[in-house]
Design a protein around this motif. Structure first.
Motif, mmCIF file in Angstrom:
data_model
loop_
_atom_site.group_PDB
_atom_site.id
_atom_site.type_symbol
_atom_site.label_atom_id
_atom_site.label_comp_id
_atom_site.label_asym_id
_atom_site.label_seq_id
_atom_site.Cartn_x
_atom_site.Cartn_y
_atom_site.Cartn_z
ATOM 1 N N GLU A 171 -2.933 3.875 -18.341
ATOM 2 C CA GLU A 171 -3.345 4.698 -17.196
ATOM 3 C C GLU A 171 -4.079 3.872 -16.144
ATOM 4 O OE1 GLU A 171 -2.713 7.854 -16.309
ATOM 5 O OE2 GLU A 171 -1.303 7.843 -17.982
ATOM 6 N N GLU A 172 -4.831 2.856 -16.590
ATOM 7 C CA GLU A 172 -5.616 2.071 -15.649
ATOM 8 C C GLU A 172 -4.743 1.164 -14.789
ATOM 9 O OE1 GLU A 172 -8.516 -0.019 -17.878
ATOM 10 O OE2 GLU A 172 -9.512 1.784 -18.613
ATOM 11 N N SER A 173 -3.504 0.917 -15.242
ATOM 12 C CA SER A 173 -2.638 -0.007 -14.505
ATOM 13 C C SER A 173 -1.969 0.656 -13.311
ATOM 14 C CB SER A 173 -1.555 -0.578 -15.435
ATOM 15 O OG SER A 173 -0.641 0.441 -15.797
ATOM 16 N N ARG A 174 -2.190 1.953 -13.127
ATOM 17 C CA ARG A 174 -1.533 2.660 -12.023
ATOM 18 C C ARG A 174 -2.269 2.404 -10.713
ATOM 19 N NH1 ARG A 174 2.062 6.696 -10.898
ATOM 20 N NH2 ARG A 174 1.596 7.886 -9.022
ATOM 21 N N ASP A 175 -1.697 1.578 -9.863
ATOM 22 C CA ASP A 175 -2.230 1.317 -8.527
ATOM 23 C C ASP A 175 -1.249 1.890 -7.523
ATOM 24 O OD1 ASP A 175 -4.481 -0.082 -9.398
ATOM 25 O OD2 ASP A 175 -3.306 -1.926 -9.633
ATOM 26 N N SER A 176 -1.664 2.887 -6.772
ATOM 27 C CA SER A 176 -0.777 3.543 -5.832
ATOM 28 C C SER A 176 -0.471 2.639 -4.645
ATOM 29 C CB SER A 176 -1.411 4.844 -5.324
ATOM 30 O OG SER A 176 -0.603 5.420 -4.316
ATOM 31 N N LEU A 177 0.768 2.703 -4.205
ATOM 32 C CA LEU A 177 1.160 2.017 -2.976
ATOM 33 C C LEU A 177 0.646 2.769 -1.753
ATOM 34 C CD1 LEU A 177 4.862 1.298 -4.010
ATOM 35 C CD2 LEU A 177 3.109 -0.454 -3.651
ATOM 36 N N PHE A 178 0.196 4.016 -1.979
ATOM 37 C CA PHE A 178 -0.290 4.863 -0.883
ATOM 38 C C PHE A 178 -1.672 5.420 -1.239
ATOM 39 C CE2 PHE A 178 4.339 5.117 -1.265
ATOM 40 C CZ PHE A 178 4.739 4.647 -0.020
ATOM 41 N N PRO A 179 -2.676 4.551 -1.323
ATOM 42 C CA PRO A 179 -4.007 5.003 -1.772
ATOM 43 C C PRO A 179 -4.630 6.056 -0.863
ATOM 44 C CG PRO A 179 -4.089 2.766 -0.878
ATOM 45 C CD PRO A 179 -2.648 3.122 -1.017
ATOM 46 N N ASP A 180 -4.245 6.057 0.400
ATOM 47 C CA ASP A 180 -4.789 7.045 1.340
ATOM 48 C C ASP A 180 -3.792 8.151 1.646
ATOM 49 O OD1 ASP A 180 -7.190 5.553 1.621
ATOM 50 O OD2 ASP A 180 -6.166 4.193 3.004
ATOM 51 N N GLY A 181 -2.790 8.290 0.788
ATOM 52 C CA GLY A 181 -1.771 9.304 0.998
ATOM 53 C C GLY A 181 -0.543 8.736 1.686
ATOM 54 N N PHE A 182 0.588 9.403 1.465
ATOM 55 C CA PHE A 182 1.856 8.923 2.015
ATOM 56 C C PHE A 182 1.927 9.211 3.503
ATOM 57 C CE2 PHE A 182 6.271 9.132 3.250
ATOM 58 C CZ PHE A 182 6.878 8.122 2.519
ATOM 59 N N THR A 183 2.265 8.198 4.276
ATOM 60 C CA THR A 183 2.574 8.363 5.696
ATOM 61 C C THR A 183 3.808 7.534 6.013
ATOM 62 O OG1 THR A 183 1.266 6.472 6.475
ATOM 63 C CG2 THR A 183 0.116 8.605 6.271
ATOM 64 N N ALA A 184 4.493 7.889 7.086
ATOM 65 C CA ALA A 184 5.702 7.157 7.463
ATOM 66 C C ALA A 184 5.372 5.711 7.796
ATOM 67 C CB ALA A 184 6.369 7.845 8.649
ATOM 68 N N ARG A 185 4.254 5.498 8.499
ATOM 69 C CA ARG A 185 3.914 4.125 8.902
ATOM 70 C C ARG A 185 3.529 3.270 7.697
ATOM 71 N NH1 ARG A 185 3.239 7.175 13.198
ATOM 72 N NH2 ARG A 185 3.812 6.328 15.245
ATOM 73 N N ARG A 186 2.825 3.867 6.753
ATOM 74 C CA ARG A 186 2.479 3.128 5.541
ATOM 75 C C ARG A 186 3.748 2.820 4.733
ATOM 76 N NH1 ARG A 186 0.145 -0.740 2.763
ATOM 77 N NH2 ARG A 186 -0.043 -0.231 0.543
ATOM 78 N N PHE A 187 4.670 3.771 4.677
ATOM 79 C CA PHE A 187 5.948 3.566 3.985
ATOM 80 C C PHE A 187 6.690 2.370 4.578
ATOM 81 C CE2 PHE A 187 10.578 4.855 3.970
ATOM 82 C CZ PHE A 187 10.818 4.512 2.650
ATOM 83 N N ILE A 188 6.780 2.323 5.897
ATOM 84 C CA ILE A 188 7.458 1.207 6.558
ATOM 85 C C ILE A 188 6.734 -0.101 6.270
ATOM 86 C CG2 ILE A 188 7.930 0.193 8.834
ATOM 87 C CD1 ILE A 188 8.619 3.059 9.759
ATOM 88 N N ALA A 189 5.416 -0.073 6.294
ATOM 89 C CA ALA A 189 4.648 -1.291 6.026
ATOM 90 C C ALA A 189 4.899 -1.805 4.611
ATOM 91 C CB ALA A 189 3.156 -1.020 6.240
#
Length: 716
Positions: free
Chosen positions: A686-704
Motif C-alpha cells: 500500500e505504501e508504494s502507491r504514488d499517484s501521478l495526479f497527487p492534486d487530482g486529475f487535470t488535462a494539463r497534468r495529464f499532458i505533462a
C-alpha cells in the motif's frame, strides 16, 4: 513510360507546384512524396512500378535545394530503387553529384547493393569514381564479403543434409534444440536461436517434394527408427549410430553458420536503417560504427518497458482472478492445480491486454467461418506451455544433471514416457482426432462442462501451420512473410500434428496470439472491427477522466484537401487532444521497427498535420462539434495537442515528423493512475502507491505526465 505512369508524373509534379507558394521547397516536395509513399494516385490496375516511373520522371528531382531540404527524398527514392527499370541512370548520376547523401541513404534503405548484378548498381559503380563514392562502394562490398564464408558453409551443410526428409531434419533439429536447456546453453532460447531454426525449416520447405508430406504410420515409425532411435537409445548398430552422428554434425554446422549469417545480416540492417550508423574504410578498423549509443539505449529501454508492462498486466490479472469464482476451485487434478492456476491467470492476463489494447472481442472468427472463445484460445496455449515445462523440460534437466550427456538424458525421458504410455520424444506428434481429444479437456465452460470438440478443432486450426501449404506458398513467393515457430506452434505434416516441446514450453503466448492475428493473418475480416474497438475503448477511458470525446469525426474539406476521419477529438478544461490511433503486431527486429516508423507512423503524422488544420477550423465553425465537446474557446492554439497513439511500444516517447508517439499501454496505466502495478507482484504494498495526479486529475497534468515520460521515471 505508360500513360498511367505519365499521369502519375503529372500528379506528383502538380502536388509539388500547388504547395510551393505556401511551403518551403523541401516541405512542398515532401507533400508530393507522401502521395507516392501512400500509393497515390489510386486507381484500378495502377501498379507500383508505374508510380515509381512517374515519380522518377518528375522535374523536381533536378532542384538540388528542394531535394536537400526534403526529409522524405531518400525514403521515396529507396522505393523507386526496388525496380531496375523505374529510374534513369542520368537522374541517379545527377543526384550523386548534387545530393550524394540523399542517394546514398536511398541505396542503404533499399539494400540496392545486395543486388550486385542490378543494372543500376553496375552503372553507378562504373560511373562514380570519386573518393567518397569509392569508400561507400568499398563498405558495401565488405559487408557482403562477410556473408560469403557463411553462405559457403550453409550450402555445403545443406548439400550433406539434402537426402533427409522434412520429418528427419526436424527430428535432428529437435535433439540439438535441447542444448538450450543445458547449463551452458543459450540464455535466450526463444530469441536468436529460434530465428536460426526457423530459417533452416523454411529453407527446407522451399526444397521439399510432395513425398515429404505423405506420412503414414509405417513411414513415420521407420523414419524415427533410422534417425532418432540410434541417437537417444543405446544398443543400436554402429553403422546407424555413425550415420546419425554425421547428420547431427552437419546440422550443427548448418546451425552455427546460419547463426553467424543472421548476426551479420543484423549488421547490414544496422547500416541500412539506423541513422546513427556511420561508415569508414580504414585498414584494421570496423567498416560501420555508431555515432552515439543513443539508438542502442533506446532499444534496451524498450525491452525494459516491455518487462514492466508484463508486470502491470499480471498484477491486474491476479486481482481479477482473486475476485472470480475460479479462485476457490481446484483446476484440473490436485497435483497439477498450481501450474494450471498460473496458466489460467496468464490467460486472463493476455485476454485483458488483447481486449483493452488490441480491441479483440470475446470470440475469434477463423477463415472457415468457425468461432472460438478468446479465453479458451489463450488458456489452451498456456496449459500447453505448462504441460511441456512439467512433463518434458523439467524431467530432461533432471536426467541431464544425473548423466551429463544430452543424448542419454533425452533417451531416459523418451523411455520413461514409453513405459507410462506417453510420447516424450524430443518432438511430439499425433493424428488430428487425438490432438483434438486432448485439447477438448482444456476448453471447458458452463455450456460444455466436458469441453467442446468443435471448439477444440477451431483452437487447433488457429494455432496450426500447415507445412504442405506453406511449402507451396514459399515456392511461389520465396520472400513471403511466413509464420514463425512460436506464432503457430502446431505443425501439420500429412495427417499428423507435430509440436516442439522446446518451443511450447518457453514461447510468449501473448506475443504468439497477437502476431498470429496481426502479422500472419493481417487481412482477417475482423481486423477493422478490432481497430474500431481500440478507438472506442480509449475514448471510454478518457471519458471516465472527464474528457468529452468525439470518435470518427469527419471535418469538412478545406479547398481540395479532405483530411479524412479523425480517430478521437477530446476536450477538457480548454485543452484539446487530437489522437490518431494505430494498432499492429509486436515487432522483433530493427528493420520491422524502421518499416513501422516509415510506413504506418509516417502516414499517421502526415494525416495528423492535415487533420490539425481541419479540426482547428471545425472548432470555430462547427457549432454541433463545439457543443458535443463542450468547447467554448475562440481559437485553439498551444492548448491543442496531437499525438499518435500506437499499440506498439517500440517508438513510445519518440517523435515522428514533429508528432509524439504515445504507447496505448502507457496511456492505459496513466489514465488508471496505476504506476505502482508496473512493479513485480512481490514488490507491491500500500505504501508504494504514488499517484501521478497527487492534486487530482487535470488535462494539463495529464499532458505533462505523458510528454515528460514521467510514467517510466525511476523504473527504466
Amino acid at each position: 513510360m505508360t500513360d498511367k505512369g505519365e499521369r502519375c508524373r503529372q500528379h506528383y509534379q502538380s502536388v509539388y507546384e500547388r504547395n510551393q507558394p505556401d511551403l518551403s521547397k523541401g516541405r512542398a516536395l515532401d507533400e508530393s512524396l507522401h502521395h507516392f509513399l501512400d500509393q497515390r494516385p489510386a486507381g484500378k490496375n495502377q501498379s507500383a512500378l508505374e508510380r515509381a516511373q512517374g515519380l522518377a520522371a518528375a522535374l523536381f528531382w533536378f532542384d538540388a535545394d528542394a531535394v536537400a531540404q526534403s526529409e522524405l527524398a531518400s525514403l521515396a527514392l529507396s522505393r523507386v530503387l526496388h525496380f531496375d527499370n523505374a529510374v534513369s541512370i542520368e537522374l541517379l548520376l545527377h543526384l550523386a553529384s548534387h545530393n550524394p547523401e540523399t542517394l546514398r541513404w536511398a541505396i542503404r534503405y533499399s539494400k540496392l547493393f545486395e543486388r550486385t548484378q542490378s543494372p543500376l548498381w553496375l552503372a553507378l559503380r562504373a560511373a562514380l569514381t570519386g573518393g567518397d563514392w569509392q569508400v561507400f562502394f568499398g563498405v558495401c562490398d565488405r559487408l557482403l564479403d562477410q556473408l560469403k564464408p557463411f553462405d559457403e558453409l550453409i550450402a555445403s551443410a545443406e548439400k550433406q543434409l539434402e537426402h533427409l526428409t522434412l520429418l528427419e531434419l526436424i527430428s535432428y533439429l529437435s535433439v540439438l534444440a535441447y542444448q538450450s536447456f543445458t547449463e551452458d546453453g543459450s540464455d535466450d532460447p526463444s530469441g536468436q536461436q529460434w530465428k536460426v531454426y526457423n530459417r533452416i525449416i523454411l529453407n527446407k520447405l522451399r526444397a521439399c517434394s510432395e513425398e515429404d508430406f505423405r506420412l503414414s504410420l509405417s513411414r513415420l515409425g521407420q523414419s524415427l527408427k533410422r534417425h532418432l532411435s540410434p541417437i537417444i537409445f543405446p544398443g543400436t548398430s554402429n553403422s546407424d549410430v555413425v550415420r546419425c552422428r554425421q547428420n547431427l554434425e552437419s546440422l550443427a554446422l548448418l546451425i552455427g553458420a546460419t547463426q553467424e549469417r543472421i548476426d551479420y545480416e543484423g549488421s547490414i540492417d544496422w547500416f541500412c536503417f539506423d541513422l546513427e550508423c556511420c561508415y569508414q574504410l580504414k585498414p584494421g578498423e570496423p567498416v560501420i560504427c555508431n555515432q552515439s549509443e543513443a539508438g542502442t539505449e533506446r532499444w534496451q529501454r524498450t525491452g525494459r518497458k516491455t518487462d514492466l508492462l508484463w508486470h502491470y498486466w499480471m498484477n491486474r490479472a491476479v486481482h481479477a482472478f482473486a475476485l472470480s469464482d475460479m479462485a476457490e476451485q481446484i483446476i484440473g487434478s490436485p497435483e497439477n492445480h498450481e501450474l494450471n492456476q498460473l496458466a489460467f491467470i496468464k490467460a486472463v492476463c493476455s485476454k485483458l491486454q488483447l481486449q483493452q489494447i488490441y480491441g479483440l472481442g470475446d470470440r475469434i472468427s477463423l477463415s472457415d467461418g468457425s468461432q472460438v472463445q478468446l479465453h479458451h484460445l489463450l488458456l489452451v496455449s498456456e496449459l500447453n506451455s505448462a504441460f511441456f515445462q512439467k512433463e518434458f523440460i523439467q524431467p530432461f534437466q533432471g536426467h541431464l544433471r544425473e548423466s551429463g550427456v544430452l543424448a542419454q538424458a533425452l533417451g531416459r525421458l523418451a523411455m520413461n514416457g514409453m513405459l507410462s504410455g506417453e510420447n516424450r520424444f524430443p518432438m511430439t506428434w499425433s493424428e488430428e482426432p487425438e490432438k483434438i481429444r486432448r485439447i477438448t479437456g482444456w476448453a471447458v465452460c458452463d455450456e460444455h462442462p466436458k469441453g467442446s470438440t468443435g471448439s477444440a478443432k477451431a483452437i487447433l486450426k488457429f494455432w496450426t501451420s500447415d507445412f504442405k501449404t506453406l511449402s507451396q506458398q514459399l515456392k511461389l513467393q520465396p520472400g513471403m512473410p511466413a509464420p514463425r515457430l512460436y506464432e503457430q506452434p502446431f505443425y501439420k505434416i500429412g495427417r499428423y500434428s507435430f509440436q516442439f516441446p522446446w518451443v511450447g514450453a518457453q514461447q510468449n503466448n501473448l506475443t504468439a496470439a497477437i502476431n498470429n492475428l496481426r502479422r500472419v493473418n493481417a487481412r482477417r475480416t475482423d481486423a477493422q472491427k478490432e481497430t474500431q474497438r481500440v478507438e472506442l475503448a480509449l475514448a471510454e477511458s478518457l471519458r471516465q477522466r472527464g474528457f468529452a470525446v468525439e470518435v470518427g469525426y469527419r471535418p469538412a474539406p478545406i479547398g481540395e484537401d479532405d483530411a479524412g476521419e479523425v480517430d478521437l477529438i477530446c476536450h477538457l478544461d480548454g485543452v484539446v487532444l487530437l489522437l490518431e490511433v494505430k494498432s499492429g503486431y509486436i515487432r522483433s527486429t530493427k528493420q520491422e521497427v524502421w518499416l513501422h516508423r516509415t510506413n504506418t507512423l509516417r502516414k499517421a503524422a502526415w494525416q495528423l498535420r492535415r487533420k490539425q488544420v481541419a479540426v482547428r477550423s471545425a472548432l470555430i465553425a462547427d457549432q454541433e462539434l463545439r457543443a458535443k465537446l463542450g468547447y467554448h474557446g475562440q481559437k485553439p492554439g498551444p492548448d491543442m495537442r496531437a499525438w499518435i497513439v500506437d499499440t506498439s511500444i517500440e517508438l513510445d516517447g519518440q517523435s515522428v515528423d514533429g508528432f509524439r508517439v504515445v504507447s496505448r499501454e502507457g496511456l492505459e496505466v496513466i489514465l488508471r493512475d496505476e504506476k505502482q502495478l508496473l512493479r513485480s507482484i512481490d514488490q507491491l504494498d500500500e505504501e508504494s502507491r504514488d499517484s501521478l495526479f497527487p492534486d487530482g486529475f487535470t488535462a494539463r497534468r495529464f499532458i505533462a505526465v505523458v510528454e515528460s515520460d514521467e510514467l517510466w521515471r525511476d523504473l527504466c
